[in-house]
Design an enzyme around this catalytic site. Structure first.
Site, PDB file in Angstrom:
ATOM      1  N   CYS A  99       0.809  -1.229   0.000  1.00 22.84           N
ATOM      2  CA  CYS A  99       0.000   0.000   0.000  1.00 22.84           C
ATOM      3  C   CYS A  99       0.840   1.275   0.000  1.00 22.84           C
ATOM      4  O   CYS A  99       0.291   2.377  -0.118  1.00 22.84           O
ATOM      5  CB  CYS A  99      -0.939  -0.008   1.198  1.00 22.84           C
ATOM      6  SG  CYS A  99      -1.965  -1.496   1.265  1.00 22.84           S
ATOM      7  N   HIS A 392      -9.544   2.399  -1.701  1.00 25.49           N
ATOM      8  CA  HIS A 392      -8.104   2.136  -1.612  1.00 25.49           C
ATOM      9  C   HIS A 392      -7.621   1.213  -2.728  1.00 25.49           C
ATOM     10  O   HIS A 392      -7.455   0.016  -2.524  1.00 25.49           O
ATOM     11  CB  HIS A 392      -7.802   1.536  -0.231  1.00 25.49           C
ATOM     12  CG  HIS A 392      -6.391   1.102  -0.029  1.00 25.49           C
ATOM     13  ND1 HIS A 392      -5.301   1.814  -0.500  1.00 25.49           N
ATOM     14  CD2 HIS A 392      -5.871   0.017   0.618  1.00 25.49           C
ATOM     15  CE1 HIS A 392      -4.192   1.191  -0.168  1.00 25.49           C
ATOM     16  NE2 HIS A 392      -4.508   0.094   0.503  1.00 25.49           N
ATOM     17  N   CYS A 422       0.316   2.814   6.307  1.00 22.76           N
ATOM     18  CA  CYS A 422       0.770   1.469   6.640  1.00 22.76           C
ATOM     19  C   CYS A 422       0.762   0.659   5.352  1.00 22.76           C
ATOM     20  O   CYS A 422       0.212   1.085   4.340  1.00 22.76           O
ATOM     21  CB  CYS A 422      -0.160   0.833   7.666  1.00 22.76           C
ATOM     22  SG  CYS A 422      -1.867   0.662   7.061  1.00 22.76           S
TER      23      CYS A 422
END
EC number: 2.3.1.16
Length: 436
Positions: A99, A392, A422
């Site tokens: 990510c 996301h 994160c």
């Protein structure tokens, strides 16, 4: 030796973020159903170049990322170069850091500018959860290789007899951490229990995120950083993120069942990010080149940091490790920041990190600091809403955060902002930007 990071080239020029753009973010199998990450990447880079009125032949480097990799186009960056009118000789390579992928692509281009290897580059990332690399079982894959080597019909039949019906079933991409077998949702449940994050607090953060994102869209503040995407066969378009609950009611969140620990859990579909499709990109230049071309940058990179922790327990604590390092390298403290943008993968993960920012015990035991990172001022935190609302697409989130915080700082007359996330694998990323 100074701890300060010098994000400048040999001439002392800062690294300018000239412009940023993204597609709307869409829930899996909705507006971008059947559209690959590569196609979305080409779409956003093309539009970014066009809107910026930048001659594509001037772009010297493109670093682009993807998390859910497609075997048909493993180097997404090179394919974007070939599909967007840049010089065929443009340096292009792909990165993947879960990510934090487009944080990495942005830093790679910035470092190329810092060393003087290039003056103009594009960074970003794209992911599709609707176009996936569906594979075959290990047993079938083994048999297919053997079949290719078999010479007689008898040998081929013998190989096929080794297979059962379940071996012929397609295998979707794993959603679990390779090292531990835990999914991100299970890790979020871990964190909720470790840090005592209540279901009510998680739901409240999700409601806040959706409410602020709705207000942001309705105000028109995202109009210049989100493109309208026309999708084949070009009978429809998407110009707005479709995950946002525009009429979010806090009480309705309590109706959902826990998704990962049915009996004792608190993480639900409503306080988690959904699987999402989308792409984003930013243009980076040396400060001098941006000025020579007549651009007014939306921001400058002041510092950045990447960190890693163990994956077995609470591995989504990346912001709590990367942020103090980025602050130290910028010569700043948390209270010096004007805005904070933290990736909201899950409400539980976000709240756990926020809690540890203010913990002296965590700072002493985990960071070797004699003071906490600092309590987060909610008037500075994710003021436009966060990933819980926007969605996301893994590789696109980093440059979405960077663009969003820069443009909001610009609207407020300048200042400094933090973008942090994160990532799977126990990874963390943080970047501090300054805006004039």
């Amino acid at each position: 030796m100074s701890d300060r990071q010098q994000v400048k080239n040999a001439r002392g020029e800062r690294i300018a973020i000239v412009a940023g753009l993204r597609t709307p973010f869409a829930k899996q199998a909705t507006a971008f159903h059947g559209v690959s990450a590569l196609d979305m990447g080409k779409m956003v880079v093309n539009e970014l170049i066009s809107r910026s009125e930048l001659d594509p032949k001037l772009i010297e480097q493109l670093v682009y990322g993807q998390v859910v990799l497609m075997p048909a186009a493993p180097n997404i960056a090179r394919e974007i170069v070939l599909g967007t009118g840049m010089n065929v000789s443009t340096d292009a390579y792909s990165v993947t850091r879960a990510c934090a992928t487009s944080f990495q692509s942005a830093v790679n281009v910035a470092e190329s500018i810092m060393t003087g290897n290039v003056e103009i580059g594009i960074a970003g990332g794209a992911d599709s959860s609707s176009v996936l690399p569906i594979t075959v079982s290990k047993k079938l894959a083994h048999a297919l290789v053997d079949l290719n080597k078999a010479r007689t019909l008898g040998q081929k039949f013998a190989i096929m007899r080794r297979l059962g019906l379940k071996d012929l079933m397609p295998v979707p991409p794993a959603v679990a951490e390779y090292s531990t077998g835990l999914s991100m949702g299970q890790t979020a449940e871990q964190m909720a229990k470790t840090y005592g994050i209540s279901r009510a607090d998680q739901d409240a953060l999700a409601h806040r995120s959706h409410t602020l994102a709705t207000e942001t869209w309705n105000s028109g503040n995202l109009r210049d950083e989100v493109m309208t995407a026309h999708v084949a066969p070009y009978k429809q378009f998407i110009d707005r993120d479709n995950n946002i609950r525009e009429n979010s009611v806090l009480e309705s969140y309590a109706k959902l069942r826990p998704a990962f620990d049915r009996k004792h859990g608190s993480v639900t579909a409503a306080n988690s990010t959904p699987l999402t499709d989308g792409a984003s990109a930013i243009i980076l230049m040396s400060e001098g080149r941006a000025k020579a071309l007549g651009y007014q940058p939306i921001g400058y990179i002041k510092s950045y940091a990447f960190t890693a922790i163990d994956v077995w327990q609470d591995m989504l604590m990346g912001p709590s490790y990367a942020t103090p390092l980025a602050l130290k390298r910028a010569g700043m403290e948390l209270e010096d920041l004007t805005l904070i943008e933290m990736h909201e993968a899950f409400a539980a993960q976000t709240l756990a990190n926020m809690q540890m920012f203010g913990s002296k015990k965590f700072a002493a035991e985990k960071l070797g600091r004699n003071r906490a990172i600092g309590d987060i001022d909610m008037s500075k935190f994710n003021v436009l809403g966060g990933s819980l609302a926007y969605g996301h697409p893994f590789a696109a989130t980093g440059t979405r955060l960077i663009t969003q915080v820069c443009r909001e700082l610009k609207r407020r007359g300048g200042g400094t902002g933090l973008a942090t996330a994160c990532a799977a694998g126990g990874l963390g990323a943080a970047m501090i930007v300054e805006v004039e």
